[in-house]
Design an enzyme around this catalytic site. Structure first.
Site, PDB file in Angstrom:
ATOM      1  N   ALA A  69     -13.413 130.623  43.916  1.00 55.98           N
ATOM      2  CA  ALA A  69     -12.676 131.624  44.482  1.00 55.98           C
ATOM      3  C   ALA A  69     -13.564 132.568  45.199  1.00 55.98           C
ATOM      4  CB  ALA A  69     -12.168 132.448  43.059  1.00 55.98           C
ATOM      5  N   THR A  70     -14.801 132.779  44.981  1.00 49.93           N
ATOM      6  CA  THR A  70     -15.681 133.734  45.693  1.00 49.93           C
ATOM      7  C   THR A  70     -15.566 133.308  47.250  1.00 49.93           C
ATOM      8  OG1 THR A  70     -16.720 134.290  43.724  1.00 49.93           O
ATOM      9  CG2 THR A  70     -17.658 134.708  45.678  1.00 49.93           C
ATOM     10  N   ASN A 149      -8.210 140.624  36.644  1.00 47.38           N
ATOM     11  CA  ASN A 149      -9.006 139.980  35.666  1.00 47.38           C
ATOM     12  C   ASN A 149      -9.283 140.910  34.346  1.00 47.38           C
ATOM     13  OD1 ASN A 149     -10.424 140.901  38.174  1.00 47.38           O
ATOM     14  ND2 ASN A 149     -12.194 140.625  36.797  1.00 47.38           N
ATOM     15  N   GLN A 177      -6.629 134.871  38.489  1.00 49.73           N
ATOM     16  CA  GLN A 177      -6.021 134.788  37.133  1.00 49.73           C
ATOM     17  C   GLN A 177      -4.582 134.703  37.138  1.00 49.73           C
ATOM     18  OE1 GLN A 177      -7.917 135.233  34.616  1.00 49.73           O
ATOM     19  NE2 GLN A 177      -9.842 136.168  35.530  1.00 49.73           N
ATOM     20  N   SER A 197     -10.045 129.730  41.574  1.00 49.01           N
ATOM     21  CA  SER A 197     -11.013 128.892  41.011  1.00 49.01           C
ATOM     22  C   SER A 197     -10.394 128.123  40.437  1.00 49.01           C
ATOM     23  CB  SER A 197     -12.198 129.631  40.516  1.00 49.01           C
ATOM     24  OG  SER A 197     -13.040 129.894  41.227  1.00 49.01           O
ATOM     25  N   GLY A 198     -11.015 126.774  39.959  1.00 53.90           N
ATOM     26  CA  GLY A 198     -10.585 125.642  38.810  1.00 53.90           C
ATOM     27  C   GLY A 198     -10.920 126.150  37.506  1.00 53.90           C
ATOM     28  N   HIS A 199     -11.953 126.864  37.460  1.00 54.67           N
ATOM     29  CA  HIS A 199     -12.454 126.780  35.844  1.00 54.67           C
ATOM     30  C   HIS A 199     -11.843 128.281  35.152  1.00 54.67           C
ATOM     31  CE1 HIS A 199     -15.296 130.712  36.488  1.00 54.67           C
ATOM     32  NE2 HIS A 199     -15.039 130.342  37.689  1.00 54.67           N
ATOM     33  N   THR A 235     -19.804 117.507  52.853  1.00 51.91           N
ATOM     34  CA  THR A 235     -19.378 116.536  52.303  1.00 51.91           C
ATOM     35  C   THR A 235     -18.376 116.922  51.085  1.00 51.91           C
ATOM     36  OG1 THR A 235     -21.130 115.013  52.977  1.00 51.91           O
ATOM     37  CG2 THR A 235     -19.840 114.153  50.787  1.00 51.91           C
ATOM     38  N   CYS A 320     -19.503 140.226  36.050  1.00 46.09           N
ATOM     39  CA  CYS A 320     -19.726 139.479  37.316  1.00 46.09           C
ATOM     40  C   CYS A 320     -21.131 140.408  37.924  1.00 46.09           C
ATOM     41  CB  CYS A 320     -18.811 139.428  38.274  1.00 46.09           C
ATOM     42  SG  CYS A 320     -17.536 138.255  37.618  1.00 46.09           S
TER      43      CYS A 320
HETATM   44  C1  LIG Z   1     -13.333 134.836  38.292  1.00 44.74           C
HETATM   45  C2  LIG Z   1     -12.680 135.519  39.194  1.00 44.74           C
HETATM   46  C3  LIG Z   1     -13.065 135.294  40.840  1.00 44.74           C
HETATM   47  C4  LIG Z   1     -14.458 134.508  41.081  1.00 44.74           C
HETATM   48  O1  LIG Z   1     -14.308 133.180  40.737  1.00 44.74           O
HETATM   49  P1  LIG Z   1     -15.467 132.396  40.928  1.00 44.74           P
HETATM   50  O2  LIG Z   1     -15.068 131.007  40.458  1.00 44.74           O
HETATM   51  O3  LIG Z   1     -16.660 133.025  40.360  1.00 44.74           O
HETATM   52  O4  LIG Z   1     -16.005 132.243  42.430  1.00 44.74           O
HETATM   53  C5  LIG Z   1     -12.538 136.243  41.715  1.00 44.74           C
HETATM   54  N1  LIG Z   1     -11.353 136.796  41.472  1.00 44.74           N
HETATM   55  C6  LIG Z   1     -10.882 137.002  40.162  1.00 44.74           C
HETATM   56  C7  LIG Z   1      -9.760 137.798  39.763  1.00 44.74           C
HETATM   57  C8  LIG Z   1     -11.700 136.244  39.240  1.00 44.74           C
HETATM   58  O5  LIG Z   1     -10.989 136.323  37.895  1.00 44.74           O
END
Ligand SMILES: *Cc1c(COP(=O)(O)O)cnc(C)c1O
Length: 373
Positions: A69-70, A149, A177, A197-199, A235, A320
Site C-alpha cells: 500500500a505504501t 486503521n 483497511q 496491501s495484501g497482508h 520483474t 508505523c
Molecule cells: C498498513 C497500512 C498501510 C501501509 O501498508 P504497507 O503494507 O505497510 O505498505 C497504509 N494505509 C493503511 C490504512 C494501513 O493500514
C-alpha cells in the site's frame, strides 16, 4: 499469545500459502518471458489480476501491482502531482490519514506543492462541508482513506469523490483497511485511484495494488522495462501476486461469514470493557468497521496496560513510526494528545476465538482495578 493487532498485519491463510509455494521453485518463470515457463507465470499473474478485479468490481487492466500500500499510495499521490504540475499544485487530505499519505504529502510540500490537512470531528468523521470548502480550482487531488486503521471509522468516500469531481480534482483513497472486509464496487464508488496491501487480509506482505482509472495519467516513480503498463517497471513478483489473488478470491467468498464472527467477538469485548469506569470508544459508533475497537482508558497510561499484558498483542498509537512509539496522531486529532496517551487499539481477525477475547477482557479488567486504585 493472543493476537489483537490484525490492523497491523494478519497471518497468511494456509490456502494462500499453498497457492504461492510452487511459484517460488518449480514454476519460477519470468512473466515477461515468451517460453513455456514464462507463459505459465504470465497466466498465473493474469488469473490473480482477475481475482482482484472481481473482488473490487473493476477492470483487471486498471490494476497495478506494487510492493504494498505504501508504494501504491506514493505512486498515486506523486504520480498525480508530477503529471498535473502545470494544472495546479494543491492537494487536499486529512489529518488522520496513515503516515504513507501524510509523509508523501509532506515531501511534496518540500517540492513546492501546497497541501491542506483537513481536521475531523471528534468522532473521526469528516464534515463534507469542510471538504467541499477546501477544494479549489487549482486542487489536483483529494486523498481520503476509506477506513481508518486506528479507529475503524469509515468515511463517505462516494460523496467525497463526487465533491472532488465537481471541482475538477481527482480522488484517491487509501483503502488498505477496507479491501477484503466488506463489498466494494469501484464502478459505483467513482474513485480515480485506490490503494491497498495484501497482508491486511490474510495475504502475503510485500505486495499491494494501485487501482487506477484508465483515464488518469500518472508519472511513474520506477522506470525500466515498462512492466505494468509502464507504471511500475521491474520483474513481477509472481508468487506474491498469486498469493494476493488467492486472498482476494477467499475474501470474496468468506467476508460475510468473517464479519459475523468478528463482529460478535468485538461487540462482546466492548460490552465488558465499557463496564469499567472511565472507558469509552474512540470513533463514530455507527460508521465504524466491525473489527476495530479503540478504547480510551481515561486516567490510565496506555503504555502501562500494554507493558503489563505482554501476552496480548495490542497497539497504542502509530506502530508505523519506526522504533519510536509516539502517541497516535489520529486520536490526538479527535480528542487531543492526552487521550492519545490513554488509548489502545484492539483489532480483531478471523482466527480469533471467543475464549481468547474473554481472557483479554478479564485480564484488562483485573489490571484496570489495580491501576485505578
Ligand atoms: C498498513 C497500512 C498501510 C501501509 O501498508 P504497507 O503494507 O505497510 O505498505 C497504509 N494505509 C493503511 C490504512 C494501513 O493500514
Amino acid at each position: 499469545m493472543i493476537y489483537l493487532d490484525n490492523n497491523a498485519t494478519t497471518p497468511v491463510d494456509e490456502r494462500v500459502l499453498a497457492e504461492m509455494l510452487p511459484f517460488f521453485s518449480q514454476r519460477f518463470g519470468n512473466a515477461a518471458s515468451r517460453h513455456a515457463l514464462g507463459v505459465e507465470a504470465s497466466n498465473a499473474v493474469k488469473k490473480a489480476r482477475e481475482q482482484v478485479a472481481s473482488l473490487l468490481h473493476c477492470w483487471a487492466d486498471d490494476l497495478v501491482f506494487t510492493s504494498g500500500a505504501t508504494e501504491a499510495i506514493n505512486l498515486a499521490i506523486k504520480g498525480v502531482a508530477f503529471a498535473k504540475r502545470s494544472k495546479g499544485q494543491h492537494i487536499v487530505t486529512v489529518s488522520t490519514e496513515h503516515s504513507a499519505v501524510i509523509d508523501t504529502c509532506r515531501f511534496l510540500e518540500e517540492l513546492g506543492y501546497e497541501v491542506t490537512y483537513l481536521p475531523v470531528q471528534s468522532d473521526g468523521i469528516l464534515d463534507l462541508e469542510v471538504v467541499a470548502d477546501a477544494i479549489r480550482t487549482d486542487t489536483i487531488l483529494v486523498s481520503v482513506m476509506y477506513v481508518n486503521n486506528e479507529t475503524g471509522v469509515i468515511q463517505s468516500i462516494k460523496e467525497i469523490a463526487a465533491l472532488a469531481h465537481e471541482k475538477g480534482a481527482l480522488f484517491m483513497s487509501d483503502a488498505t483497511q477496507a479491501v477484503g472486509k466488506f463489498p466494494i464496487s469501484l464502478k459505483e464508488l467513482g474513485v480515480d485511484l485506490l490503494a491497498f496491501s495484501g497482508h491486511k487480509f490474510y495475504g502475503p506482505k510485500g505486495i499491494g495494488v494501485l487501482y487506477r482509472d484508465a483515464n488518469v495519467v500518472l508519472t511513474p516513480l520506477i522506470h525500466g522495462g515498462g512492466h505494468e503498463r509502464g507504471l511500475r517497471s521491474g520483474t513481477l513478483n509472481v508468487p506474491l501476486i498469486v498469493g494476493l489473488g488467492k486472498a482476494c478470491e477467499i475474501a470474496n467468498y468468506e467476508m460475510g461469514q468473517n464479519e459475523v464472527h468478528i463482529r460478535v467477538l468485538r461487540d462482546k469485548f466492548e460490552e465488558k470493557i465499557l463496564r469499567l469506569q472511565g472507558t469509552s470508544i474512540n470513533g463514530c459508533l455507527i460508521k465504524r468497521l466491525y473489527n476495530t475497537s479503540n478504547v480510551w482508558f481515561k486516567g490510565i497510561n496506555a503504555e502501562k496496560i500494554i507493558m503489563m499484558l505482554q501476552d496480548i498483542s495490542m497497539s497504542s498509537g502509530s506502530a508505523c513510526t519506526a522504533l519510536i512509539m509516539e502517541p497516535s496522531h489520529v486520536i490526538a486529532a479527535m480528542h487531543g494528545i492526552g487521550a492519545a496517551e490513554e488509548s489502545i487499539r484492539f483489532s480483531f481477525g478471523k482466527t480469533l476465538t471467543l475464549k481468547e477475547v474473554d481472557l483479554t477482557s478479564d485480564s484488562i479488567e483485573q489490571l484496570h482495578h489495580r491501576l485505578r486504585t
